[in-house]
Design an enzyme around this catalytic site. Structure first.
Site, PDB file in Angstrom:
ATOM      1  CB  THR A 152       8.959  -6.809  -0.461  1.00 19.73           C
ATOM      2  OG1 THR A 152       8.303  -6.572  -2.267  1.00 19.73           O
ATOM      3  CG2 THR A 152       9.991  -6.955  -0.832  1.00 19.73           C
ATOM      4  CE  LYS A 227      11.056  -6.848  -4.119  1.00 21.01           C
ATOM      5  NZ  LYS A 227      11.476  -6.568  -5.698  1.00 21.01           N
ATOM      6  CE  LYS A 295       8.326  -2.256   2.152  1.00 18.62           C
ATOM      7  NZ  LYS A 295       7.553  -3.345   1.330  1.00 18.62           N
TER       8      LYS A 295
HETATM    9  N1  LIG Z   1       6.160  -0.392  -7.254  1.00 15.99           N
HETATM   10  C1  LIG Z   1       7.059  -1.634  -7.807  1.00 15.99           C
HETATM   11  O1  LIG Z   1       8.197  -1.048  -8.292  1.00 15.99           O
HETATM   12  C2  LIG Z   1       7.515  -3.068  -6.275  1.00 15.99           C
HETATM   13  C3  LIG Z   1       6.551  -2.813  -5.228  1.00 15.99           C
HETATM   14  N2  LIG Z   1       7.097  -4.191  -5.093  1.00 15.99           N
HETATM   15  C4  LIG Z   1       6.557  -4.150  -3.650  1.00 15.99           C
HETATM   16  O2  LIG Z   1       5.146  -3.870  -3.683  1.00 15.99           O
HETATM   17  C5  LIG Z   1       4.227  -3.645  -2.246  1.00 15.99           C
HETATM   18  C6  LIG Z   1       2.830  -2.683  -2.801  1.00 15.99           C
HETATM   19  O3  LIG Z   1       3.983  -2.156  -4.026  1.00 15.99           O
HETATM   20  P1  LIG Z   1       3.016  -0.713  -4.959  1.00 15.99           P
HETATM   21  O4  LIG Z   1       2.218  -1.262  -4.931  1.00 15.99           O
HETATM   22  O5  LIG Z   1       4.433  -0.004  -5.552  1.00 15.99           O
HETATM   23  O6  LIG Z   1       2.748   0.195  -3.512  1.00 15.99           O
HETATM   24  P2  LIG Z   1       1.398   1.035  -3.289  1.00 15.99           P
HETATM   25  O7  LIG Z   1       2.261   1.926  -1.779  1.00 15.99           O
HETATM   26  O8  LIG Z   1       1.032   1.885  -4.856  1.00 15.99           O
HETATM   27  O9  LIG Z   1       0.307   0.312  -2.774  1.00 15.99           O
HETATM   28  C7  LIG Z   1       0.227  -0.028  -1.325  1.00 15.99           C
HETATM   29  C8  LIG Z   1      -0.853  -1.171  -1.122  1.00 15.99           C
HETATM   30  O10 LIG Z   1      -0.677  -1.544   0.260  1.00 15.99           O
HETATM   31  C9  LIG Z   1      -2.398  -1.054   0.866  1.00 15.99           C
HETATM   32  N3  LIG Z   1      -1.967  -1.040   1.593  1.00 15.99           N
HETATM   33  C10 LIG Z   1      -1.029   0.497   2.121  1.00 15.99           C
HETATM   34  N4  LIG Z   1      -1.457   0.010   4.000  1.00 15.99           N
HETATM   35  C11 LIG Z   1      -2.976  -0.471   4.145  1.00 15.99           C
HETATM   36  C12 LIG Z   1      -3.170  -0.890   5.255  1.00 15.99           C
HETATM   37  N5  LIG Z   1      -2.642  -0.361   6.448  1.00 15.99           N
HETATM   38  N6  LIG Z   1      -4.389  -1.815   5.386  1.00 15.99           N
HETATM   39  C13 LIG Z   1      -4.271  -2.128   4.400  1.00 15.99           C
HETATM   40  N7  LIG Z   1      -4.004  -2.383   3.234  1.00 15.99           N
HETATM   41  C14 LIG Z   1      -3.115  -1.196   2.768  1.00 15.99           C
HETATM   42  C15 LIG Z   1      -2.904   0.602  -0.266  1.00 15.99           C
HETATM   43  O11 LIG Z   1      -3.976   0.586   0.081  1.00 15.99           O
HETATM   44  P3  LIG Z   1      -4.379   1.455  -0.589  1.00 15.99           P
HETATM   45  O12 LIG Z   1      -5.090   2.220  -1.537  1.00 15.99           O
HETATM   46  O13 LIG Z   1      -5.802   2.115   0.436  1.00 15.99           O
HETATM   47  O14 LIG Z   1      -3.749   3.351   0.538  1.00 15.99           O
HETATM   48  C16 LIG Z   1      -1.884  -0.666  -1.149  1.00 15.99           C
HETATM   49  O15 LIG Z   1      -3.371  -0.973  -2.481  1.00 15.99           O
HETATM   50  C17 LIG Z   1       5.539  -3.477  -1.688  1.00 15.99           C
HETATM   51  O16 LIG Z   1       5.828  -4.347  -0.570  1.00 15.99           O
HETATM   52  C18 LIG Z   1       6.449  -3.504  -2.523  1.00 15.99           C
HETATM   53  O17 LIG Z   1       7.317  -3.006  -1.494  1.00 15.99           O
HETATM   54  C19 LIG Z   1       7.688  -4.890  -5.085  1.00 15.99           C
HETATM   55  C20 LIG Z   1       7.519  -5.065  -6.583  1.00 15.99           C
HETATM   56  C21 LIG Z   1       8.084  -3.706  -7.736  1.00 15.99           C
HETATM   57  O1  LIG Z   2      10.886  -4.215  -5.263  1.00 12.49           O
HETATM   58  C1  LIG Z   2      11.102  -3.384  -6.272  1.00 12.49           C
HETATM   59  C2  LIG Z   2      11.539  -3.778  -7.550  1.00 12.49           C
HETATM   60  C3  LIG Z   2      11.721  -2.483  -8.398  1.00 12.49           C
HETATM   61  C4  LIG Z   2      12.377  -3.581  -9.361  1.00 12.49           C
HETATM   62  O2  LIG Z   2      12.526  -4.592  -9.515  1.00 12.49           O
HETATM   63  O3  LIG Z   2      12.817  -2.436 -10.284  1.00 12.49           O
END
Ligand SMILES: NC(=O)C1=CN([C@@H]2O[C@H](COP(=O)(O)OP(=O)(O)OC[C@H]3O[C@@H](n4cnc5c(N)ncnc54)[C@H](OP(=O)(O)O)[C@@H]3O)[C@@H](O)[C@H]2O)C=CC1
Ligand SMILES: O=CCCC(=O)O
Length: 345
Positions: A152, A227, A295
């Site tokens: 996102t 989104k 964010k």
């Molecule tokens: N969780 C949710 O319900 C949802 C999340 N999203 C979106 O999806 C994305 C991921 O979310 P989510 O999986 O929950 O987040 P997490 O915080 O669990 O994971 C983030 C990921 O990004 C990596 N990362 C962070 N900073 C860096 C960097 N500087 N360089 C390289 N890798 C980096 C992390 O690596 P490392 O493991 O090394 O920290 C990890 O793999 C976000 O944009 C979020 O807004 C969208 C829908 C639903």
């Molecule tokens: O970006 C996160 C969305 C979470 C959700 O749709 O439940």
């Protein structure tokens, strides 16, 4: 794009050359390598008039194995796809490697060895860094490959990444997802895609493995905008729900009964039913980290400002998430925003 050599058992409509028409018995956990016609080759494509086979990328890369990326990549592996993973913290790759994924030590190497690379990163900064930084994916991209960013981010970030990827001759698709940890585990995400339509069509079978529906919204930026609007609404809903829970308790009502009442009426939402009971217990196991919700509100407010749209409710909600962050709740679930209101008492 390289010859596809991977069979994904959940992809129903594709013709696999070299395989017997009756599909063999399939172990869901083991990658299949059946010979499949690669339609990216014009010669092969034009000589295939008698069969409806479609182009299926062979090797799939996955960058970013957090809460979302891990189950998404896992579902691809379970479906029999040939998946190569990378994550900044390498240890998060290990469970997927033990399930059959391959590993490369940089986004560049993943992109260089894969036909299509997915990226699920935390925020605009990490999405740009992984795609365009030193040893970033763009360095491994070239004509015939595709990059699908499911993180996102805001439209400007997505357009920047798109420009770098397309500059290599590769295709780009933004495809942020609606749906959280459980839908990701269950393959029930909703993809909000925009960008190269040819890549959308190429990766549709993989989106269908990871999700329940997909929207193609046109130019890069439209998926990001959709989104952000959805998550702006969600962030405000959660903030409002938090106020209601606390008010009900303060006037002597049982907030658990409020959750039940809400679930039966016109404002019923799965989010309230799923998260309400744990919020009443002041527990916030992270499915969608609060820092990411804040964010998204920040980016949505920027989007609104860019078109002079007034969004006072989202702006107020954003302040609540900022307060919650300042109380050390960034890595808790976003439902922990209720703590910001308790702190004000
Ligand atoms: N969780 C949710 O319900 C949802 C999340 N999203 C979106 O999806 C994305 C991921 O979310 P989510 O999986 O929950 O987040 P997490 O915080 O669990 O994971 C983030 C990921 O990004 C990596 N990362 C962070 N900073 C860096 C960097 N500087 N360089 C390289 N890798 C980096 C992390 O690596 P490392 O493991 O090394 O920290 C990890 O793999 C976000 O944009 C979020 O807004 C969208 C829908 C639903
Ligand atoms: O970006 C996160 C969305 C979470 C959700 O749709 O439940």
């Amino acid at each position: 794009m390289a010859m596809c050599s991977t069979f994904c058992p959940r992809i129903p409509h594709y013709s696999f050359l070299g395989a017997t028409p009756a599909i063999r018995s399939i172990s869901p956990s083991s990658p299949f390598r059946l010979s499949v016609r690669a339609l990216s080759s014009p010669a092969q494509s034009s000589s295939s008039s008698s069969s409806p086979a479609k182009e299926i990328p062979g090797r799939i890369g996955f960058l970013g194995l957090g809460i979302m990326g891990t189950p998404m990549a896992h579902n691809l592996i379970k479906a029999g796809c040939d998946v190569t993973v990378w994550n900044r913290t390498k240890s998060k790759c290990d469970p997927l490697i033990s399930l059959g994924a391959q590993y490369k030590s940089s986004p560049e190497e993943v992109a260089a060895t894969c036909d299509v690379t997915f990226a699920m990163l935390a925020d605009p900064e990490s999405a740009v860094d992984v795609a365009c930084g030193k040893h970033g994916a763009a360095n491994g991209m070239s004509s015939g490959k595709g990059y699908v960013d499911v993180s996102t981010v805001d439209g400007a970030t997505s357009k920047f990444i798109s420009g770098r990827i397309q500059g290599t001759g590769a295709l780009f698709l933004e495809a942020p997802v609606s749906g959280s940890k459980k839908p990701a585990e269950d393959g029930q995400l909703i993809f909000l895609t925009a960008g190269d339509k040819a890549l959308y069509e190429m990766v549709a079978p993989f989106l269908d493995i990871m999700g329940k529906s997909k929207f193609y919204l046109g130019d890069v930026g439209n998926g990001a905008a959709m989104k952000l609007v959805v998550n702006m609404i969600m962030g405000s809903m959660m903030a409002s729900f938090s106020e209601g829970l606390l008010l009900s308790e303060k006037v002597g009502l049982d907030p658990n009964i409020l959750v039940e009442v809400v679930s039966q009426g016109a404002i019923s939402a799965p989010m309230y039913s799923v998260k309400g009971p744990s919020m009443v217990r002041s527990q916030y196991p992270a499915a969608f980290p609060l820092k990411h919700q804040q964010k998204d509100l920040r980016l949505a407010l920027g989007l609104a400002e860019s078109v002079s749209q007034s969004t006072p409710i989202a702006a107020a909600a954003n302040e609540m998430y900022k307060v919650a962050k300042s109380h050390g709740l960034s890595d808790q679930d976003f439902s922990a925003v209720i703590e910001a209101l308790k702190a004000k008492q």
